[in-house]
Write an enzyme that holds these catalytic residues in place. Structure first.
Site, PDB file in Angstrom:
ATOM      1  N   LYS A   1      41.767  58.140  22.603  1.00 44.02           N
ATOM      2  CA  LYS A   1      41.201  59.434  22.569  1.00 44.02           C
ATOM      3  C   LYS A   1      39.426  58.935  22.494  1.00 44.02           C
ATOM      4  CE  LYS A   1      42.234  60.349  17.834  1.00 44.02           C
ATOM      5  NZ  LYS A   1      42.898  61.191  16.923  1.00 44.02           N
TER       6      LYS A   1
ATOM      7  N   TYR B   1       7.044  62.300  14.446  1.00 44.12           N
ATOM      8  CA  TYR B   1       6.607  63.689  14.239  1.00 44.12           C
ATOM      9  C   TYR B   1       6.739  63.973  12.420  1.00 44.12           C
ATOM     10  CZ  TYR B   1       8.443  64.895  19.109  1.00 44.12           C
ATOM     11  OH  TYR B   1       8.409  64.927  20.356  1.00 44.12           O
TER      12      TYR B   1
END
Length: 815
Positions: free
Chosen positions: A484, A710
Site C-alpha cells: 500500500k 529564505y
C-alpha cells in the site's frame, strides 16, 4: 558445460531411480521459475529454512525437465522423471562443481574480502582479456549457491578464471575453496560487512584466508593481521602506502579532479602510474589489480595503457521508466553469455508488459565458437518468449538464420538513427551490451526525461528482508506483503512483481485504485483491499480484488451488489476490532455479523483478521496478549457458528518478531520488507532498500556575514562553500529537516543543511568536502537512515518514506 548424467551418480555416490539415457547436461538450474529450464537441464531441488523446491517438481516435469537431484522423490512422480536422491542437495551441487573444476588445469584467480570484490574481478577481466579467454563470476555470484553455478560455466576454450567468494559466517569458506581451487589469491579491503557473523575481526580474516590454503600466491594490502594466516609455503605479493618492506610500495600519491598519480616500487624498479579515479576505494582496488599485473610480469608501459582505460563498474541491473510507456532494464555495460541468462530471468521477473524486447550487442569471451555461442543465444531468446530481438554488432548477425524475425544493425549509431522508425511502446526492453558499444547512449535515448533526483530501490534488499522475516515463521504459515501507499513510497508494481516471483501468498493495498493498478499491470496474486469505500465495490469485483469488510453497513452494501451480479463464493476478509479502535467488527456486533453471513452463498469468508496496536512496544505486551486472546475468541465463534475454516491473521511486522506464538495461518509483512525495524538489534539484520539521491547543481563561496535561503535563517560566521541540491519539500523533504537539523552525504561526509528547505532545492555546507558540481548526493539511505531522520523530526520512518513525491523517479536495481 557438458556433464554426462550417468557420471554424475559416481560423483555424488548415489543411484538414479531408473536408468537414464546417456544424455549430457548443458544447464544446471535451481530456479523453478526460469524459462530456461528444459530437457537438457539438471535441476537441484534446494531446501532452505522456509523454501523447498521439491514442491515445484511436478510443474517442472510438465515443462520438459527430466533430470533432478533431490532429497526425496515426491509421491506420484517416481516414474515420470530421473531422480538422484542425496542427503543434501546444496552440498550435492557444490560437489558437482568441485568435481567439474578439477577437470581444468588453467590458472584461477580467487577474490575475497569485505569490499571491492566485484570491482576488482571486473577490472581484472578488462585488463587481462586481450591476452586470455576468461571465465568469471557473473555479476556478484559469490555465495554458497552462486560460486558453484559460476564454476559450472567453464568450458574447454577458457584459459583463465576469476571467481569471487563471499561469506557471512564461519565454516563457509572451506566449501568455496574446494569449488574454486584458486591458484592466485586476492584479498581486497577488509571492512565491517557481515561482521555480525563473526566473533571478532581475527575470526573473520582467518575464515576468509582459508580460500588461499593451496594457492601459489596471495595478493593483499600489507597487514600483520592477515600475514599470520598465510602458510609459509605460499608466495605473497603485498602492497602498501606506508611499509617499505611491501613487495609493491606506493611512495607518492597526488590527486587532480579526475586522476590520481602514484609512484610505486617493485623489485627495485620505480615506475609511475596515472589512475583515472580520485576516491580512495577505487585507488586501492586499482593497486590490487596493478599487483596482479606485476605478478603476471606485465611491463610498465602495458600496465599504464590499460589502467588508464578503466571505468566505473555498474554492478546492478536497473529498471527505469522509458518513453511511450516502456520500461527499461539497463544492463548496458555487460555482454557475456552467463550474465545474459541472469538478465533474461530478471526480465521475466520484472516485465511490466506482455511484449518483451531484447537489444543485445556482440558477445565477447564466451569461450565458444560463434556458431555454438549464437545457437545457444537463439535457444535462450526462444525459450524466454522474447517478442522482439534487436542485435547490434558484426558477429551477432550470425543470428539472422536462427531468428528470422530479428532486426540487426552494424553499430549503435546506426540503431539510434532508426530508433523512431522502430516504434517502441508498451514493452519491457532489456538493453544489454559490451562497453565498447556505448549502450548508455541507447538507455539515454529510451529513458523518460525527469530531473536528476532519484529514489533507488534495491530489489536484492527487498528479497533479503522478505526471506529474513519468512525465516521467522513456520513453513505452513502464509505471508501477506503490504504494498500500500505506493509500496511505502518505494513503488508498487515493481515490488509486487518481485514478490510474485518469490511466491508470496497475498498482497495488501489500502485502496481499490492501488489494487486495480497492479491487476491492470499484470499482477496475478490475490490482493486484499484494506480500506475499501462502498463506491469502489463494483470495481473491486470487476478486477477480482478481495475487500476487507469491517462493518455491517459495508457488508450489506457488498452483499447487495454481489447478489445483483449473481456472484458465488466471492472472497471477502472480515476485520475484527480487538482494541485498535480504528476499523472492524466489535464483540457486540458479532451475532449480527453471523446472522447476516449464515446461509449466504454469494460470498466466502476468505480470512478473518485484526490489527495489533502496540506490537512494537513490549511495555504494552499485556495489551497485545489481550488483543490476541479476544481475536481467538471472536474468530473461533465465527468459524464455529458459520462452519468455516478461513485464514486467520493478526501479526504485523513487529508482531512477527515479538509474538511468534500468534502466527495463526498468515502474517502481514509491512515496513520490515522495506528494511525498517523498531528493534535496534533486528535492524542490524535488515538491508537498506531505498536510497534517495540527487546531485550538486551549483557550488558558490560566501563570505562571513552573508546569508543563505529564505528569511536569512543561516548567517555565515566564516568563509563558506555552499552547494545547492535540486530537491525540496515538493519532493517530500520536510522543511523542519533544514536549518542545521539535517544533513546529506557527499563523498561519504556529512554536509549540514543550511537555512530553510525550499520547494525544489536545499543548500548544504561543503566547506570541508572536496567536491564538484555534478557529484552525487545521498539524501537518505545508509546515512542518514530514515530511522535517524524520523527520530530527529519526532515522527516515524513510514512518514519519511511515503512522503517522497511521485515526481521523484524510482530506479529499481538488482546487484
Amino acid at each position: 558445460m557438458n556433464l554426462n548424467i550417468v557420471n554424475i551418480e559416481t560423483v555424488l555416490n548415489s543411484k538414479w531411480n531408473r536408468n537414464p539415457t546417456g544424455k549430457s547436461i548443458d544447464n544446471i538450474s535451481i530456479d523453478s521459475r526460469s524459462l530456461q529450464n528444459n530437457d537438457k537441464t539438471l535441476f537441484f531441488a534446494l531446501v532452505g529454512t522456509n523454501h523447498d523446491a521439491h514442491i515445484y517438481l511436478k510443474d517442472l516435469i510438465g515443462k520438459g525437465v527430466r533430470n533432478f537431484v533431490v532429497t526425496h522423490i515426491p509421491d506420484g512422480l517416481e516414474s515420470k522423471a530421473n531422480f538422484l536422491v542425496v542427503k543434501n542437495t546444496l552440498e550435492a551441487l557444490q560437489q558437482i562443481a568441485a568435481h567439474y573444476r578439477s577437470l581444468f588445469s588453467f590458472p584461477i584467480i580467487g577474490v575475497t574480502g569485505s569490499n571491492g570484490k566485484t570491482i576488482v574481478k571486473e577490472w581484472l577481466n578488462f585488463l587481462l582479456s586481450p591476452d586470455y579467454n576468461i571465465i568469471r563470476s557473473p555479476k556478484s555470484y559469490n555465495s554458497q549457491v552462486g560460486v558453484p553455478l559460476s564454476v559450472l560455466a567453464i568450458n574447454e576454450k577458457h584459459n583463465l578464471g576469476i571467481f569471487e567468494a563471499g561469506i557471512s559466517t564461519v565454516s563457509e569458506m572451506d566449501k568455496l575453496e574446494k569449488i574454486i581451487q584458486p591458484t592466485i589469491g586476492i584479498l581486497t579491503n577488509i571492512g565491517s560487512a557481515h561482521d555480525e557473523g563473526f566473533k571478532n575481526l581475527e575470526e573473520k580474516v582467518k575464515e576468509k584466508m582459508l580460500l588461499f590454503k593451496d594457492s601459489e600466491v596471495v595478493i593483499f594490502q600489507k597487514n600483520s593481521d592477515v600475514e599470520k594466516f598465510i602458510l609459509p609455503k605460499t608466495k605473497t605479493i603485498s602492497w602498501s602506502f606506508t611499509d617499505t618492506t611491501a613487495a609493491v610500495f606506493v611512495s607518492k600519491k597526488e590527486h587532480t579532479h579526475e586522476h590520481t598519480g602514484i609512484e610505486y616500487t617493485y623489485k627495485g624498479n620505480i615506475s609511475t602510474l596515472k589512475i583515472p579515479f580520485v576516491d580512495d576505494a577505487s585507488v586501492e582496488n586499482v593497486i590490487t589489480c596493478l599487483s596482479v599485473l606485476l605478478h603476471l610480469e606485465y611491463d610498465a608501459k602495458t600496465i599504464q595503457s590499460r589502467i588508464e582505460l578503466l571505468y566505473p563498474i555498474e554492478m546492478r541491473l536497473k529498471v527505469k521508466k522509458g518513453i511511450n510507456n516502456c520500461s527499461l532494464i539497463d544492463d548496458s555495460y555487460s555482454s557475456d553469455f552467463q550474465s545474459l541468462k541472469i538478465a533474461l530471468d530478471f526480465l521475466e521477473s520484472q516485465k511490466q508488459h506482455q511484449k518483451k524486447t531484447v537489444v543485445l550487442s556482440d558477445i565477447f569471451q564466451s569461450g565458444l565458437s560463434n556458431e555454438v555461442l549464437y545457437s545457444k543465444v537463439a535457444e535462450l531468446i526462444v525459450s524466454n518468449n522474447i517478442s522482439r530481438f534487436i542485435g547490434i554488432g558484426e558477429t551477432i548477425s550470425t543470428l539472422k538464420t536462427k531468428l528470422p524475425n530479428a532486426i540487426f544493425f552494424k553499430d549503435t549509431n546506426e540503431f539510434l538513427l532508426h530508433l523512431e522508425q522502430l516504434n517502441f511502446e508498451n514493452e519491457t526492453i532489456l538493453i544489454k551490451g559490451a562497453r565498447s558499444f556505448q549502450f548508455e547512449e541507447i538507455v539515454a535515448a529510451f529513458a523518460e526525461k525527469t530531473h536528476e533526483t532519484v529514489l533507488e530501490i534495491n530489489l536484492n534488499a527487498i528479497s533479503h528482508n522478505f526471506n529474513f522475516f519468512k525465516s521467522k515463521i513456520k513453513a505452513t504459515t502464509k505471508m501477506m506483503a503490504m504494498v500500500k501507499a505506493f509500496g511505502y513510497g518505494s513503488g508498487g508494481f515493481e515490488i509486487a512483481k518481485l514478490l510474485e516471483h518469490h511466491k508470496v501468498d497475498y498482497l495488501g493495498v489500502a485502496f481499490a485504485d492501488e489494487g486495480i493498478s497492479l491487476k491492470t499491470a499484470g499482477i496475478k496474486l490475490p490482493i486484499m483491499v484494506l480500506n475499501p469505500e462502498n463506491t469502489s465495490f463494483p470495481a473491486i469485483i470487476q478486477h477480482q480484488l478481495e475487500p476487507e469488510i469491517y462493518s455491517l453497513k459495508g457488508l450489506n452494501a457488498f452483499l447487495k451488489i454481489a447478489e445483483q451480479k449473481k456472484l458465488k463464493d466471492f472472497p471477502i476478509h472480515i476485520k475484527l476490532d480487538t482494541g485498535m479502535h480504528r476499523l472492524g467488527f466489535e464483540a457486540n456486533t458479532i451475532d449480527d455479523l453471523i446472522a447476516t453471513l449464515k446461509g449466504n452463498s454469494t460470498v466466502k469468508v476468505q480470512s478473518i483478521l485484526s490489527h495489533l496496536a502496540t506490537s512494537d512496544d513490549l511495555q504494552h505486551k499485556d495489551f497485545v496478549q489481550y488483543q490476541i486472546n479476544l481475536f481467538e475468541k471472536l474468530s473461533s465463534q465465527l468459524m464455529n457458528e458459520l462452519e468455516i475454516t478461513p485464514i486467520r491473521h493478526i501479526l504485523n511486522t513487529s508482531g512477527i518478531s515479538n509474538f511468534p506464538q500468534a502466527q495463526y495461518d498468515m502474517v502481514r509483512l509491512g515496513i520490515g520488507l522495506y528494511g525498517v525495524s523498531n528493534d535496534s538489534e533486528e535492524q542490524k539484520y535488515l538491508e537498506n532498500v531505498g536510497t534517495l539521491k540527487s546531485i550538486i547543481s551549483q557550488i558558490r563561496t560566501i563570505q562571513t556575514g552573508e546569508s543563505v535561503g529564505y528569511g536569512r535563517r543561516f548567517m555565515a560566521n566564516r568563509e563558506s562553500k555552499i552547494a545547492t541540491i535540486p530537491i525540496g519539500y515538493a519532493d517530500g523533504i520536510a522543511r523542519s529537516w533544514g536549518n542545521g537539523v539535517g544533513f546529506v552525504t557527499i563523498k561519504n561526509k556529512k554536509a549540514p543543511i543550511l537555512g530553510s528547505v525550499c520547494m525544489d532545492m536545499l543548500m548544504v555546507d561543503v566547506t570541508e568536502i572536496e567536491c564538484k558540481e555534478g557529484d552525487s548526493v545521498v539524501i537518505f539511505g545508509e546515512s542518514p537512515t530514515v530511522t535517524y531522520m524520523a527520530e530527529q523530526l519526532k515522527t516515524i520512518p513510514y512518514e519519511i518514506l511515503t512522503s517522497i513525491s511521485q515526481r521523484v523517479k524510482r530506479v529499481f536495481y538488482r546487484e
